[in-house]
Write an enzyme that holds these catalytic residues in place. Structure first.
Site, PDB file in Angstrom:
ATOM      1  N   ASP A 189       0.866  -1.190   0.000  1.00 15.98           N
ATOM      2  CA  ASP A 189       0.000   0.000   0.000  1.00 15.98           C
ATOM      3  C   ASP A 189       0.899   1.234   0.000  1.00 15.98           C
ATOM      4  O   ASP A 189       2.119   1.129   0.167  1.00 15.98           O
ATOM      5  CB  ASP A 189      -0.907  -0.012   1.243  1.00 15.98           C
ATOM      6  CG  ASP A 189      -1.842   1.189   1.295  1.00 15.98           C
ATOM      7  OD1 ASP A 189      -2.390   1.574   0.244  1.00 15.98           O
ATOM      8  OD2 ASP A 189      -2.015   1.777   2.387  1.00 15.98           O
ATOM      9  N   SER A 190       0.264   2.404  -0.132  1.00 17.04           N
ATOM     10  CA  SER A 190       1.029   3.643  -0.074  1.00 17.04           C
ATOM     11  C   SER A 190       1.553   3.914   1.340  1.00 17.04           C
ATOM     12  O   SER A 190       2.492   4.676   1.506  1.00 17.04           O
ATOM     13  CB  SER A 190       0.136   4.807  -0.502  1.00 17.04           C
ATOM     14  OG  SER A 190      -1.002   4.867   0.340  1.00 17.04           O
TER      15      SER A 190
ATOM     16  N   CYS B 201      -4.448  -1.522  -1.786  1.00 16.24           N
ATOM     17  CA  CYS B 201      -4.650  -0.083  -1.963  1.00 16.24           C
ATOM     18  C   CYS B 201      -5.695   0.051  -3.062  1.00 16.24           C
ATOM     19  O   CYS B 201      -5.489  -0.442  -4.184  1.00 16.24           O
ATOM     20  CB  CYS B 201      -3.336   0.567  -2.376  1.00 16.24           C
ATOM     21  SG  CYS B 201      -3.491   2.297  -2.845  1.00 16.24           S
TER      22      CYS B 201
ATOM     23  N   THR C  61      -6.665   2.741  -4.573  1.00 11.41           N
ATOM     24  CA  THR C  61      -6.207   3.649  -5.624  1.00 11.41           C
ATOM     25  C   THR C  61      -5.339   2.893  -6.622  1.00 11.41           C
ATOM     26  O   THR C  61      -5.542   2.972  -7.839  1.00 11.41           O
ATOM     27  CB  THR C  61      -5.389   4.796  -4.989  1.00 11.41           C
ATOM     28  OG1 THR C  61      -6.157   5.375  -3.935  1.00 11.41           O
ATOM     29  CG2 THR C  61      -5.023   5.847  -6.005  1.00 11.41           C
TER      30      THR C  61
ATOM     31  N   GLU D  26      -2.411   8.986   8.451  1.00 12.58           N
ATOM     32  CA  GLU D  26      -0.950   8.785   8.486  1.00 12.58           C
ATOM     33  C   GLU D  26      -0.305   9.669   9.554  1.00 12.58           C
ATOM     34  O   GLU D  26       0.742   9.344  10.089  1.00 12.58           O
ATOM     35  CB  GLU D  26      -0.332   9.095   7.113  1.00 12.58           C
ATOM     36  CG  GLU D  26      -0.658   8.076   6.032  1.00 12.58           C
ATOM     37  CD  GLU D  26       0.123   6.759   6.154  1.00 12.58           C
ATOM     38  OE1 GLU D  26       1.248   6.761   6.681  1.00 12.58           O
ATOM     39  OE2 GLU D  26      -0.423   5.725   5.709  1.00 12.58           O
TER      40      GLU D  26
ATOM     41  N   CYS E 222     -11.078   2.810   0.647  1.00 12.58           N
ATOM     42  CA  CYS E 222      -9.652   3.087   0.836  1.00 12.58           C
ATOM     43  C   CYS E 222      -9.247   2.246   2.036  1.00 12.58           C
ATOM     44  O   CYS E 222      -9.952   2.246   3.061  1.00 12.58           O
ATOM     45  CB  CYS E 222      -9.438   4.575   1.113  1.00 12.58           C
ATOM     46  SG  CYS E 222      -7.753   4.971   1.637  1.00 12.58           S
TER      47      CYS E 222
ATOM     48  N   HIS F  35      -7.121   2.653   4.187  1.00 13.56           N
ATOM     49  CA  HIS F  35      -6.828   3.406   5.416  1.00 13.56           C
ATOM     50  C   HIS F  35      -8.093   3.599   6.270  1.00 13.56           C
ATOM     51  O   HIS F  35      -8.013   3.720   7.489  1.00 13.56           O
ATOM     52  CB  HIS F  35      -6.305   4.800   5.071  1.00 13.56           C
ATOM     53  CG  HIS F  35      -4.856   4.864   4.699  1.00 13.56           C
ATOM     54  ND1 HIS F  35      -4.379   4.393   3.500  1.00 13.56           N
ATOM     55  CD2 HIS F  35      -3.785   5.356   5.375  1.00 13.56           C
ATOM     56  CE1 HIS F  35      -3.063   4.610   3.446  1.00 13.56           C
ATOM     57  NE2 HIS F  35      -2.690   5.190   4.574  1.00 13.56           N
TER      58      HIS F  35
END
Ligand code: DGL
Length: 288
Positions: free
Chosen positions: A11-12, A74, A76, A157, A190, A192
């Site tokens: 993931d990012s 992720c 995205t 984050e 998402c 997150h």
């Protein structure tokens, strides 16, 4: 490849750990290599070409571990890059989180007709319309609406807690139009966002099912590994090893705080520069 090969999850940033948590429940004996591209987060405001390049670099970096499965955890990156990444790595089995998320959303509406399914996700995921297509493919009568919520990834984050007024305000403001429109199911598009799930469930009207893709995604990996006779059946807990491109101490503490995942092995720092595949320049002229 051997049954003992690891599963790669990427993931990012932190978000894909929500998928790791679900995988741990379903496949406790598997070794997992997690890659959080924390130096280049967020992905959600970047172009498809850039995100595809980032994901390709990460998989190239980890493919020496001979993974038996790769999860792009992720939304995205799944929405923007999955088809071209599959072409880039034809020998690997690679899955994403959008189809599992859409399946979970449709399962969540039960038998109601013309279900109102709302989505919150990054700008890039909303723009791709990947969820809309996946959901309407499964439920043609669904009434779909989506809102981009770009501040949520940086907020998460940053490590702000759920009772932080700024977090509450952002969630309330973002959800207001969807709630006004009317909802039966809200998809957290998402990886997150499950970190904010308790708060989001509190903000949406009672009775709205708040859905994410993590459990469905883990079940999907389980089925694939079982079908390919690649599921580990030994007892004991698999190893979780994390790689990050920035800020290792923060990553480890947030992983523990939000996800209850204890990282036995400290995350390893990988510089973004070391991800760039070394290229041998093509000769300018053919040899004579
Ligand atoms: N967890 C990623 C997702 O599911 C976050 C994207 C981002 O970095 O903006 O979309």
């Amino acid at each position: 490849m051997p049954v003992t090969s690891p599963i790669v999850v990427l993931d990012s940033g932190l978000g894909g750990l929500t998928v790791v948590r679900a995988l741990r429940k379903v496949l406790p004996a598997e070794d997992i290599l997690y890659f959080g591209d924390t130096a280049r987060v967020p992905y959600g405001n970047k172009s498809g070409d850039t995100v595809t390049r980032f994901v390709g670099e990460i998989i190239s970096y980890l493919q020496d571990y001979d993974p038996k499965h790769v999860v792009i955890a992720c939304n995205t990156a799944t929405a923007l890059a999955l088809p071209s990444i599959r072409k880039q790595f034809p020998r690997l089995t690679i899955t994403g989180v959008v189809d599992p998320g859409a399946q979970a959303a449709v399962a969540g509406v039960g038998s109601c007709t013309a279900p109102r399914i709302g989505l919150i996700a990054t700008e890039a995921t909303v723009r791709s319309r990947a969820y809309e297509h996946a959901i309407l493919h499964l439920r043609a009568d669904a009434v779909f609406s989506a809102t981009a919520t770009p501040l949520l990834v940086p907020i998460i984050e940053e490590g702000r807690s759920l009772d932080d007024p700024l977090v509450r305000l952002a969630v309330q403001q973002y959800l207001a139009p969807l709630c006004k429109h009317g909802l039966d199911v809200l998809v957290l598009g998402c990886t997150h966002y499950p970190i904010l799930k308790d708060l989001i469930s509190h903000v949406v009207p009672p009775g709205v099912a708040v859905i994410d893709s993590a459990e469905q995604c883990a079940e999907d990996v389980n089925h694939r590994l079982t079908a390919a006779a690649l599921r580990r059946t030994d007892q004991g807990e698999g190893v979780l090893r994390c790689f990050v491109t920035d800020d290792t101490p923060k990553f480890a503490s947030l992983a523990e705080r939000f996800l209850g995942l204890h990282l036995d092995i400290a995350p390893e720092w990988v510089s973004p520069e070391s991800l760039y595949t070394p290229r041998r320049p093509e000769p300018l002229r053919a040899a004579v």
